[in-house]
Motif scaffolding. Structure first.
Motif, PDB file in Angstrom:
ATOM      1  N   PRO A   1       4.445 -38.672 -20.294  1.00 26.51           N
ATOM      2  CA  PRO A   1       4.085 -38.334 -18.913  1.00 26.51           C
ATOM      3  C   PRO A   1       2.793 -39.037 -18.499  1.00 26.51           C
ATOM      4  CG  PRO A   1       4.683 -36.368 -20.148  1.00 26.51           C
ATOM      5  CD  PRO A   1       4.575 -37.479 -21.146  1.00 26.51           C
ATOM      6  N   GLY A   2       2.814 -39.654 -17.350  1.00 24.73           N
ATOM      7  CA  GLY A   2       1.626 -40.324 -16.835  1.00 24.73           C
ATOM      8  C   GLY A   2       1.395 -41.717 -17.361  1.00 24.73           C
ATOM      9  N   ASP A   3       2.204 -42.164 -18.343  1.00 27.87           N
ATOM     10  CA  ASP A   3       2.030 -43.528 -18.846  1.00 27.87           C
ATOM     11  C   ASP A   3       2.272 -44.543 -17.738  1.00 27.87           C
ATOM     12  OD1 ASP A   3       1.527 -42.640 -21.387  1.00 27.87           O
ATOM     13  OD2 ASP A   3       3.360 -43.433 -22.291  1.00 27.87           O
ATOM     14  N   LEU A   4       1.520 -45.638 -17.781  1.00 24.28           N
ATOM     15  CA  LEU A   4       1.799 -46.816 -16.959  1.00 24.28           C
ATOM     16  C   LEU A   4       2.545 -47.814 -17.840  1.00 24.28           C
ATOM     17  CD1 LEU A   4      -1.641 -47.224 -15.147  1.00 24.28           C
ATOM     18  CD2 LEU A   4       0.526 -46.619 -14.080  1.00 24.28           C
ATOM     19  N   VAL A   5       3.791 -48.068 -17.521  1.00 23.41           N
ATOM     20  CA  VAL A   5       4.640 -48.902 -18.368  1.00 23.41           C
ATOM     21  C   VAL A   5       4.689 -50.320 -17.801  1.00 23.41           C
ATOM     22  CG1 VAL A   5       6.930 -49.234 -19.357  1.00 23.41           C
ATOM     23  CG2 VAL A   5       6.015 -46.912 -19.049  1.00 23.41           C
ATOM     24  N   ARG A   6       4.201 -51.249 -18.571  1.00 20.19           N
ATOM     25  CA  ARG A   6       4.226 -52.670 -18.197  1.00 20.19           C
ATOM     26  C   ARG A   6       5.342 -53.358 -18.978  1.00 20.19           C
ATOM     27  NH1 ARG A   6       1.044 -57.244 -16.718  1.00 20.19           N
ATOM     28  NH2 ARG A   6       1.275 -59.006 -18.155  1.00 20.19           N
TER      29      ARG A   6
ATOM     30  N   ALA B   1       6.880 -41.157 -16.762  1.00 19.88           N
ATOM     31  CA  ALA B   1       6.011 -42.328 -16.765  1.00 19.88           C
ATOM     32  C   ALA B   1       6.260 -43.138 -15.493  1.00 19.88           C
ATOM     33  CB  ALA B   1       6.281 -43.181 -18.001  1.00 19.88           C
ATOM     34  N   ARG B   2       5.385 -44.105 -15.228  1.00 21.56           N
ATOM     35  CA  ARG B   2       5.542 -44.931 -14.036  1.00 21.56           C
ATOM     36  C   ARG B   2       5.525 -46.390 -14.422  1.00 21.56           C
ATOM     37  NH1 ARG B   2       2.506 -47.389  -9.984  1.00 21.56           N
ATOM     38  NH2 ARG B   2       0.490 -46.790 -10.885  1.00 21.56           N
ATOM     39  N   LEU B   3       6.518 -47.121 -13.915  1.00 24.04           N
ATOM     40  CA  LEU B   3       6.571 -48.552 -14.177  1.00 24.04           C
ATOM     41  C   LEU B   3       5.555 -49.286 -13.325  1.00 24.04           C
ATOM     42  CD1 LEU B   3      10.388 -49.384 -14.385  1.00 24.04           C
ATOM     43  CD2 LEU B   3       8.775 -49.121 -16.260  1.00 24.04           C
ATOM     44  N   ALA B   4       4.807 -50.174 -13.949  1.00 19.08           N
ATOM     45  CA  ALA B   4       3.890 -51.051 -13.217  1.00 19.08           C
ATOM     46  C   ALA B   4       4.649 -52.320 -12.853  1.00 19.08           C
ATOM     47  CB  ALA B   4       2.669 -51.370 -14.072  1.00 19.08           C
ATOM     48  N   GLY B   5       5.676 -52.158 -12.042  1.00 17.49           N
ATOM     49  CA  GLY B   5       6.529 -53.272 -11.659  1.00 17.49           C
ATOM     50  C   GLY B   5       7.950 -52.790 -11.466  1.00 17.49           C
ATOM     51  N   ASP B   6       8.669 -53.432 -10.581  1.00 10.82           N
ATOM     52  CA  ASP B   6      10.025 -53.020 -10.224  1.00 10.82           C
ATOM     53  C   ASP B   6      11.040 -53.832 -11.005  1.00 10.82           C
ATOM     54  OD1 ASP B   6      11.900 -51.632  -8.230  1.00 10.82           O
ATOM     55  OD2 ASP B   6      12.417 -53.755  -8.003  1.00 10.82           O
ATOM     56  N   VAL B   7      11.979 -53.149 -11.672  1.00 16.02           N
ATOM     57  CA  VAL B   7      12.942 -53.866 -12.504  1.00 16.02           C
ATOM     58  C   VAL B   7      13.901 -54.700 -11.653  1.00 16.02           C
ATOM     59  CG1 VAL B   7      12.759 -52.215 -14.400  1.00 16.02           C
ATOM     60  CG2 VAL B   7      14.516 -51.885 -12.638  1.00 16.02           C
ATOM     61  N   GLY B   8      14.189 -54.260 -10.427  1.00 13.68           N
ATOM     62  CA  GLY B   8      15.033 -55.062  -9.553  1.00 13.68           C
ATOM     63  C   GLY B   8      14.387 -56.381  -9.183  1.00 13.68           C
ATOM     64  N   ASP B   9      13.078 -56.349  -8.943  1.00 20.65           N
ATOM     65  CA  ASP B   9      12.351 -57.590  -8.650  1.00 20.65           C
ATOM     66  C   ASP B   9      12.384 -58.535  -9.849  1.00 20.65           C
ATOM     67  OD1 ASP B   9      11.698 -56.748  -6.124  1.00 20.65           O
ATOM     68  OD2 ASP B   9       9.553 -56.521  -6.511  1.00 20.65           O
ATOM     69  N   ILE B  10      12.151 -57.990 -11.039  1.00 23.11           N
ATOM     70  CA  ILE B  10      12.168 -58.828 -12.243  1.00 23.11           C
ATOM     71  C   ILE B  10      13.528 -59.481 -12.396  1.00 23.11           C
ATOM     72  CG2 ILE B  10      11.974 -58.849 -14.759  1.00 23.11           C
ATOM     73  CD1 ILE B  10       9.995 -56.500 -14.505  1.00 23.11           C
TER      74      ILE B  10
ATOM     75  N   SER C   1       6.481 -55.804  -7.248  1.00 26.17           N
ATOM     76  CA  SER C   1       5.870 -56.522  -8.370  1.00 26.17           C
ATOM     77  C   SER C   1       4.373 -56.670  -8.153  1.00 26.17           C
ATOM     78  CB  SER C   1       6.507 -57.905  -8.524  1.00 26.17           C
ATOM     79  OG  SER C   1       7.874 -57.784  -8.822  1.00 26.17           O
ATOM     80  N   PRO C   2       3.554 -56.092  -9.031  1.00 27.99           N
ATOM     81  CA  PRO C   2       2.102 -56.241  -8.869  1.00 27.99           C
ATOM     82  C   PRO C   2       1.610 -57.650  -9.146  1.00 27.99           C
ATOM     83  CG  PRO C   2       2.608 -55.071 -10.902  1.00 27.99           C
ATOM     84  CD  PRO C   2       3.902 -55.217 -10.169  1.00 27.99           C
TER      85      PRO C   2
ATOM     86  N   GLN D   1      -5.055 -57.865 -13.259  1.00 31.93           N
ATOM     87  CA  GLN D   1      -3.904 -56.974 -13.078  1.00 31.93           C
ATOM     88  C   GLN D   1      -4.216 -55.539 -13.463  1.00 31.93           C
ATOM     89  OE1 GLN D   1       0.099 -58.740 -14.249  1.00 31.93           O
ATOM     90  NE2 GLN D   1      -1.313 -60.318 -14.974  1.00 31.93           N
ATOM     91  N   VAL D   2      -4.955 -55.364 -14.554  1.00 32.77           N
ATOM     92  CA  VAL D   2      -5.335 -54.001 -14.944  1.00 32.77           C
ATOM     93  C   VAL D   2      -6.144 -53.362 -13.831  1.00 32.77           C
ATOM     94  CG1 VAL D   2      -6.665 -52.617 -16.572  1.00 32.77           C
ATOM     95  CG2 VAL D   2      -5.228 -54.477 -17.416  1.00 32.77           C
ATOM     96  N   ARG D   3      -7.107 -54.101 -13.304  1.00 31.43           N
ATOM     97  CA  ARG D   3      -7.925 -53.560 -12.210  1.00 31.43           C
ATOM     98  C   ARG D   3      -7.060 -53.200 -11.004  1.00 31.43           C
ATOM     99  NH1 ARG D   3     -13.113 -57.656 -11.687  1.00 31.43           N
ATOM    100  NH2 ARG D   3     -14.194 -57.099 -13.636  1.00 31.43           N
ATOM    101  N   ALA D   4      -6.107 -54.072 -10.664  1.00 29.06           N
ATOM    102  CA  ALA D   4      -5.271 -53.832  -9.488  1.00 29.06           C
ATOM    103  C   ALA D   4      -4.373 -52.623  -9.676  1.00 29.06           C
ATOM    104  CB  ALA D   4      -4.433 -55.074  -9.187  1.00 29.06           C
TER     105      ALA D   4
END
Length: 374
Positions: free
Chosen positions: A52-57, A106-115, A314-315, A362-365
């Motif tokens: 829970p709460g993880d940022l998944v890259r 968790a929350r993805l730091a990026g959209d899988v559809g964009d990738i 996508s960040p 990217q981490v900062r953003a």
């Protein structure tokens, strides 16, 4: 979410330069060491330890031979081909990561559809074209569709399409390729003359990636090359003339972070492909900026920002920007979901990434965006 509470989990290949550099960036921002989930675990269907709460890259599988075999099937990792199978396995894995992160809170730091879209050159080109981003015109074959539903190419249909469009110079790109694998810069001339420049080596065992760019000059060779690449799907576009700097053609890799161009490198070459691993060399960014002038540089960065905006989840987007002959105009030839591996390159002076590399920026953003959402 505060910096103290943030924790990254990175899907990557342990020990690869990418997660190592990203971990360095996390430490520089006062964050704990990211947990690395190996791509091989994802591809084998293992449990994904998101919390829970993880940022998944999601990062690149890199050049891991085991991951490559799970994606493309067993075989020599240097072979060219298998892109369609790779893409099916890769996008299925992206969907699995997305579902597991959602289930874990968790929350993805990026959209899988964009990738996924960025790993299909046809889809990425269509998105940007529809949004008015300047891109080289694409060619399409007539006739039957391939297994993916996209029009099927072979050498004969390629030559027919080139003749119909009045094109004599095109880039032929595997639809799901990366790092210029299998890319062919093709020229034709009256009398049946052809010239194909590529890093793909034709061997008795099939096509192999090579670090040496080579040229094929006979039609049977070129036909065999294109026909070997075609089953995985091709994207074909006009070979537009590039500008030069220091007597070498060049393009720009621009890293757009949080919607804003933050880093850029000039890639120069005496070959049509400018990739640094194929003998390209870094050029002088300030010289290019001076040649473009303030207005030209602003226009170039605006084109990159507009290209990245076509992938709004996508960040980070790596944009390959063509500067056209005589510095007059621009076109986006590629977008890259994992286009941030530019060690020691720092951001533009006066920008939000000044003095820091692509990973730290990217981490900062991501932290800034997470804080705004918390």
């Amino acid at each position: 979410m505060t910096a103290a509470a943030a924790a990254f989990t990175v899907v990557a290949t342990p020990g690869d330069r990418r997660p190592v550099l990203f971990a360095d960036a996390c430490r520089a921002c006062g964050l704990p060491e990211p947990r690395v989930v190996p791509w091989t675990d994802v591809l084998r269907g293992g449990d994904l330890p998101f919390g829970p709460g993880d940022l998944v890259r999601i990062d690149s599988p890199g050049e891991d031979a085991e991951a490559d075999a799970l994606l493309r099937g067993p075989g020599d990792p240097t072979r060219v081909g298998g892109g369609a199978r790779w893409y099916r396995a890769f996008t299925a894995a992206l969907r699995r990561i997305d579902a597991a992160a959602s289930a874990a809170g968790a929350r993805l730091a990026g959209d899988v559809g964009d990738i996924a879209a960025m790993f299909d050159k046809r889809l990425a080109h269509a998105r940007m074209l529809a949004a008015g981003v300047p891109v080289p015109p694409a060619l399409a074959p007539a006739g039957a569709s391939g297994a993916s539903g996209a029009p099927a190419w072979d050498y004969a249909s390629l030559r027919d399409a080139m003749d119909a469009a009045g094109e004599r110079r095109v880039f032929v790109k595997p639809a799901h390729g990366s790092s210029a694998s299998g890319v062919v810069a093709l020229q034709t001339a009256p009398g049946g003359r052809v010239r194909a420049v590529t890093s793909a080596a034709m061997t008795p065992d099939g096509l192999r990636n090579s670090l040496r760019v080579r040229t094929y000059l006979t039609e049977p060779e070129v036909a065999s090359l294109i026909d070997a690449l075609a089953p995985d799907g091709l994207h074909v576009e006009r070979w537009v003339p590039k500008a030069t700097t220091g007597g070498r053609t060049f393009d720009l890799r621009v890293v757009v972070i949080g919607g804003e161009p933050a880093h850029a490198v000039v890639r120069t070459s005496r070959h049509p492909m400018t990739n640094l691993h194929l003998g390209g060399a870094r050029g002088d960014l300030e010289a290019v900026r001076r040649a473009l002038g303030a207005d030209g540089w602003d226009e170039a960065m605006d084109v990159c920002a507009r290209a990245a905006a076509c992938f709004p989840g996508s960040p980070m987007v790596g944009v390959d920007l063509l500067v056209l002959n005589r510095m007059r105009g621009f076109a986006v030839c590629e977008v890259n979901a994992f286009g941030d591996l530019l060690p020691r390159l720092t951001g533009f002076p006066g920008g939000p990434a000044e003095g820091v590399d692509t990973y730290t920026a990217q981490v900062r953003a991501v932290l800034a965006e997470s804080g705004a959402r918390a």
